[in-house]
Design a protein around this motif. Sequence first.
Motif, PDB file in Angstrom:
ATOM      1  N   UNK A 196       2.681   5.854  -2.719  1.00 50.55           N
ATOM      2  CA  UNK A 196       3.713   6.881  -2.548  1.00 50.55           C
ATOM      3  C   UNK A 196       4.771   6.869  -3.641  1.00 50.55           C
ATOM      4  N   UNK A 197       5.088   5.691  -4.171  1.00 54.21           N
ATOM      5  CA  UNK A 197       6.159   5.589  -5.162  1.00 54.21           C
ATOM      6  C   UNK A 197       5.629   5.416  -6.576  1.00 54.21           C
ATOM      7  N   UNK A 198       4.613   4.564  -6.727  1.00 55.16           N
ATOM      8  CA  UNK A 198       4.106   4.290  -8.074  1.00 55.16           C
ATOM      9  C   UNK A 198       3.003   5.251  -8.488  1.00 55.16           C
ATOM     10  N   UNK A 199       2.518   6.076  -7.567  1.00 53.41           N
ATOM     11  CA  UNK A 199       1.510   7.077  -7.911  1.00 53.41           C
ATOM     12  C   UNK A 199       0.115   6.520  -8.081  1.00 53.41           C
ATOM     13  N   UNK A 200      -0.165   5.343  -7.537  1.00 58.01           N
ATOM     14  CA  UNK A 200      -1.507   4.770  -7.638  1.00 58.01           C
ATOM     15  C   UNK A 200      -2.455   5.505  -6.696  1.00 58.01           C
TER      16      UNK A 200
ATOM     17  N   UNK B 280       0.831  -1.205   0.000  1.00 59.82           N
ATOM     18  CA  UNK B 280       0.000   0.000   0.000  1.00 59.82           C
ATOM     19  C   UNK B 280       0.866   1.256   0.000  1.00 59.82           C
ATOM     20  N   UNK B 281       1.920   1.243   0.809  1.00 64.06           N
ATOM     21  CA  UNK B 281       2.832   2.390   0.839  1.00 64.06           C
ATOM     22  C   UNK B 281       3.523   2.586  -0.503  1.00 64.06           C
TER      23      UNK B 281
ATOM     24  N   UNK C 150      12.703   3.339  -4.205  1.00 63.48           N
ATOM     25  CA  UNK C 150      11.547   2.714  -3.548  1.00 63.48           C
ATOM     26  C   UNK C 150      11.380   1.262  -3.975  1.00 63.48           C
ATOM     27  N   UNK C 151      11.785   0.948  -5.205  1.00 63.94           N
ATOM     28  CA  UNK C 151      11.686  -0.448  -5.662  1.00 63.94           C
ATOM     29  C   UNK C 151      12.593  -1.354  -4.832  1.00 63.94           C
ATOM     30  N   UNK C 152      13.774  -0.869  -4.489  1.00 59.59           N
ATOM     31  CA  UNK C 152      14.670  -1.666  -3.650  1.00 59.59           C
ATOM     32  C   UNK C 152      14.119  -1.793  -2.234  1.00 59.59           C
TER      33      UNK C 152
ATOM     34  N   UNK D  57      -6.923   2.259  -6.986  1.00 60.26           N
ATOM     35  CA  UNK D  57      -6.066   1.454  -7.861  1.00 60.26           C
ATOM     36  C   UNK D  57      -5.184   0.512  -7.049  1.00 60.26           C
ATOM     37  N   UNK D  58      -4.693   0.992  -5.902  1.00 61.54           N
ATOM     38  CA  UNK D  58      -3.875   0.138  -5.040  1.00 61.54           C
ATOM     39  C   UNK D  58      -4.693  -1.032  -4.517  1.00 61.54           C
TER      40      UNK D  58
END
Length: 482
Positions: A308-312, A303-304, A444-446, A316-317
């Motif tokens: 916060x990172x992917x802009x969903x 959810x975070x 954020x992906x890492x 959408x999340x």
Amino acid sequence: MTTTWAKPQQPTTEDRRWKALGVCLAAGFISLLDTSIVNVALPSMERGLGATEAAQSWVVSGYALTFGLALVPAGRLGDMRGRRQAFLIGLAVFTVASAACGLAGSPDRLVVFRLIQGAAAGMVAPQTSGLIQQMFQGAERAKAFGLLGSVIGVSTAVGPLAGGVIIDAVGTDDGWRWVFFVNLPIGIAALVAGLRLLPRYPGTADRRERFDPLGVLLLGSGVLALMLPLVQEQQWTGRQKWALMPVGAVLLGLFWVWERRQGRLGRAPLVDLNLFSLRSFTLGALISFSYFAGFTTVFFVLALFLQNAAGYSALAAGVTVLPFAVASAVGAALGGRLVVRHGRVLVVIGLAGVAVGLLGIIAVVRLVPLEHFGWAAAVPMIIGGIGSGITVSPNTTLTLTLVPVKRAGAAGGVLQTGQRVGSAAGIAVVGSVYFAQLAHRGPATEALQLGLLTSVGFILVALGLAVADLGERAKAPAAPED
């Protein structure tokens, strides 16, 4: 392996039993839904109510805290005085508290009503497992626990989606209120149906039996000392908070000594420590603790990351994790049908499936652009969801199989307390890993990959326990479990 199942204490028509189960599942759904649906409503609370970060934290963690604290005492109360009465009182308080949360005029009042709501949810939960123990036996009991497992998986995973839909429809100013109001029609309907359908089993304890208030105090304060630094890990800065952990361990040790003394004196303890002499109960509780430490954290970090990172958006999340919820429901129903035949093997397969699914999500994060993450993650979500379904319900069935019906409520409370503490511990650990990576300005992906790998670690601990149990059973001579 042959298993001896405790028989229901009172005959009930088959149709009525399954309708009564539906009432229990409806109450379980809204109480577990509230553990995750509120997460996506926090920005709405900040905008519409002026809730500070501290208030928002207590809206989430306070519910989990009082939920966990109420489980064992409420389970014992149901064992002693009757589970129907305890269930209906808990559901009524939960429904009224939900309305009060939605009508709250200040953040402080919202937090207070949220704490009451969590305690009421903790009163309802152990009565559900106790009623299942009383109403069903054998394959029917496994099927009933399979349906309960479906509710656990779906309610937890669908919470962000439901919250996103509500806020998208109502708006951010008042959307958070309707996150609580959605409980009212379900709660009222379940209350009315429960008054008519729930069986009137008498309490199994002597009416002169005392409730063991010192046991309640020691257990409650011990669990509180363990959970507080976990649920407040992000809000309480500094290392001083961890000093509560050894305090909690000491208090739980004193609780254990006190309960043993109660047993030696012939007094009914809050928790029958003989439960832990049952291999199936002890092992199942440890597996459940480890699994929930990894399972619930997945939705937390996803959810975070997605918002916060992917802009969903919140909606959408929620849609992104929907395949996990649907697959979990299917897996739980399947597990309920197969557990009597396959036993712990099914739990091993389920845990392996969850681990494979999470590793698949990590691979998607590494290889697929963020704009396509939702579609690409669907397949590993489905694999993990099916694995989750055939883990939770069979493990619950196997854990409670040999528990005497008269102790079913307290045993269910112990099992679910472990789940709540496991969830809090998992979120604290995985959240620390995730935020630490972001704090070092890592991608954020890492951060998501490291968080999910930590979740996989918890799942593998549970898998190791289940595999070890299979090995022990293979060495032991075949004999019925009495």
